[in-house]
Design an enzyme around this catalytic site. Structure first.
Site, PDB file in Angstrom:
ATOM      1  N   GLU A 191       0.836  -1.187   0.000  1.00 18.72           N
ATOM      2  CA  GLU A 191       0.000   0.000   0.000  1.00 18.72           C
ATOM      3  C   GLU A 191       0.878   1.246   0.000  1.00 18.72           C
ATOM      4  O   GLU A 191       1.953   1.266   0.604  1.00 18.72           O
ATOM      5  CB  GLU A 191      -0.910   0.025   1.237  1.00 18.72           C
ATOM      6  CG  GLU A 191      -2.083  -0.916   1.159  1.00 18.72           C
ATOM      7  CD  GLU A 191      -3.027  -0.726   2.337  1.00 18.72           C
ATOM      8  OE1 GLU A 191      -2.793   0.185   3.161  1.00 18.72           O
ATOM      9  OE2 GLU A 191      -3.996  -1.498   2.440  1.00 18.72           O
ATOM     10  N   LYS A 247       0.346   0.866 -42.984  1.00 23.40           N
ATOM     11  CA  LYS A 247       0.492  -0.395 -42.270  1.00 23.40           C
ATOM     12  C   LYS A 247      -0.870  -0.903 -41.811  1.00 23.40           C
ATOM     13  O   LYS A 247      -1.867  -0.176 -41.824  1.00 23.40           O
ATOM     14  CB  LYS A 247       1.410  -0.236 -41.058  1.00 23.40           C
ATOM     15  CG  LYS A 247       0.778   0.538 -39.910  1.00 23.40           C
ATOM     16  CD  LYS A 247       1.644   0.580 -38.681  1.00 23.40           C
ATOM     17  CE  LYS A 247       0.887   1.257 -37.531  1.00 23.40           C
ATOM     18  NZ  LYS A 247       1.693   1.393 -36.317  1.00 23.40           N
ATOM     19  N   HIS A 293      -1.585  10.747 -26.898  1.00 22.52           N
ATOM     20  CA  HIS A 293      -1.723   9.817 -28.016  1.00 22.52           C
ATOM     21  C   HIS A 293      -2.905  10.202 -28.904  1.00 22.52           C
ATOM     22  O   HIS A 293      -2.848  10.041 -30.130  1.00 22.52           O
ATOM     23  CB  HIS A 293      -1.904   8.395 -27.487  1.00 22.52           C
ATOM     24  CG  HIS A 293      -2.007   7.358 -28.552  1.00 22.52           C
ATOM     25  ND1 HIS A 293      -0.966   7.060 -29.409  1.00 22.52           N
ATOM     26  CD2 HIS A 293      -3.037   6.546 -28.913  1.00 22.52           C
ATOM     27  CE1 HIS A 293      -1.335   6.117 -30.247  1.00 22.52           C
ATOM     28  NE2 HIS A 293      -2.597   5.789 -29.979  1.00 22.52           N
TER      29      HIS A 293
END
Length: 310
Positions: A36, A190, A127
């Site tokens: 923790e 791709k 992203h």
């Protein structure tokens, strides 16, 4: 102003503190015997403008929990404003439902950060740009393009360069750098037969006789870069290098890059350096500490952050 950090990237935090000429706030972030996380801030932060610098890179869950618990500790200590500076935003690749019965984890993480008590977020090269909209608080997405452009201009003959996007989704990012240095742009077409595996289909653009630089935001397994480099060399490129913002480089990726035909892979220090990266001869790191530091300074003084990229 106070600058606090967890354990995700101590080297970057110290570099940012040096840039700001500001000592890191004394705090303890440790684990109990059962793992923790325990946090204790040893300085008064009442009424302060506090910035937490913490990437949520591997181990993503531990680093995310450190960020959340640090935020809670600061909120309960009456900090005036808490800004989460997240150079690498983990879970960003899960920004939409790609198939049925799957989560949008980036939105969940944004909710957790907001509910913990963060008032503002600063991050780098998300992203997917729409992740800014997942937050219901002000969010600044910084760009590494100026840092990369400067390094490219210092190390390459820009008159003979071709900037290449490794997929259609990264065209805007690659084009921004190509325009800055006055280079042409090519695209690698791709497909992904399955998660984590890519297959090059075509090269869009004439790369014959050019030195090519692949531009992307994340390198994880390294498979896309290695395949793209081989395809570009077969298409007549003289050499292939890559500039990637976030060097995730999961297990075996550094060795894959080191054994590839890539002349050089350049990554920023948004993620802490691993032993594999340190030992790979064709992987080099550039610092984003001045960029992060300047963004923090401007946020604290209520100045424009977007003007950094004009």
């Amino acid at each position: 102003m106070k600058l606090v950090t967890g354990n995700s990237n101590s080297a970057l935090a110290e570099a940012v503190a040096t840039y700001l000429e500001l000592p890191l706030t004394d705090c303890t972030v440790k684990r109990f015997a059962d793992n923790e996380i325990f946090v204790e801030v040893h300085e008064n932060v009442r009424g302060e403008d506090v910035f937490i610098l913490q990437s949520t890179s591997f181990p993503a869950n531990d680093n995310l929990m450190e960020l959340l618990i640090l935020t809670d500790a600061l909120r309960r200590s009456s900090a005036r404003r808490i800004t989460a500076v997240i150079p690498y935003f983990g879970y960003a690749r899960q920004d939409r439902r790609s198939t049925g019965r799957t989560p949008i984890s980036a939105k969940l993480v944004a909710n957790l950060i907001t509910e913990a008590g963060v008032n503002r977020v600063v991050t780098l090269d998300l992203h997917a740009a729409q992740i800014q909209g997942f937050f219901d608080i002000p969010t600044d997405n910084l760009y590494s393009a100026p840092v990369m452009t400067r390094d490219i201009q210092e190390n390459y003959d820009t008159s003979k360069l071709m900037i290449v996007s490794p997929d259609v989704g990264g065209v805007a990012r690659a084009r921004a750098i190509a325009q800055r240095i006055g280079a042409d742009l090519a695209i690698v077409d791709k497909r992904r037969p399955r998660a984590g595996v890519s297959e090059v289909m075509n090269i869009i653009g004439d790369v014959s006789g050019h030195a090519c630089i692949l531009i992307d935001d994340i390198v994880d397994s390294g498979g896309t870069l290695v395949n793209a480099a081989e395809a570009l060399l077969k298409a007549g490129a003289k050499e292939v290098s890559a500039y990637i913002t976030h060097g995730v480089l999961s297990s075996g990726a550094s060795e894959r890059i080191a054994a590839s035909k890539l002349k050089e892979l350049v990554v920023t220090d948004s993620i802490a350096e691993t032993d594999g990266v340190r030992s790979a001869k064709n992987i080099r790191r550039i610092s984003i500490a001045p960029l992060i530091g300047e963004a923090i300074a401007r946020t604290a003084s209520e100045q424009s952050v977007s003007s950094l990229f004009d």
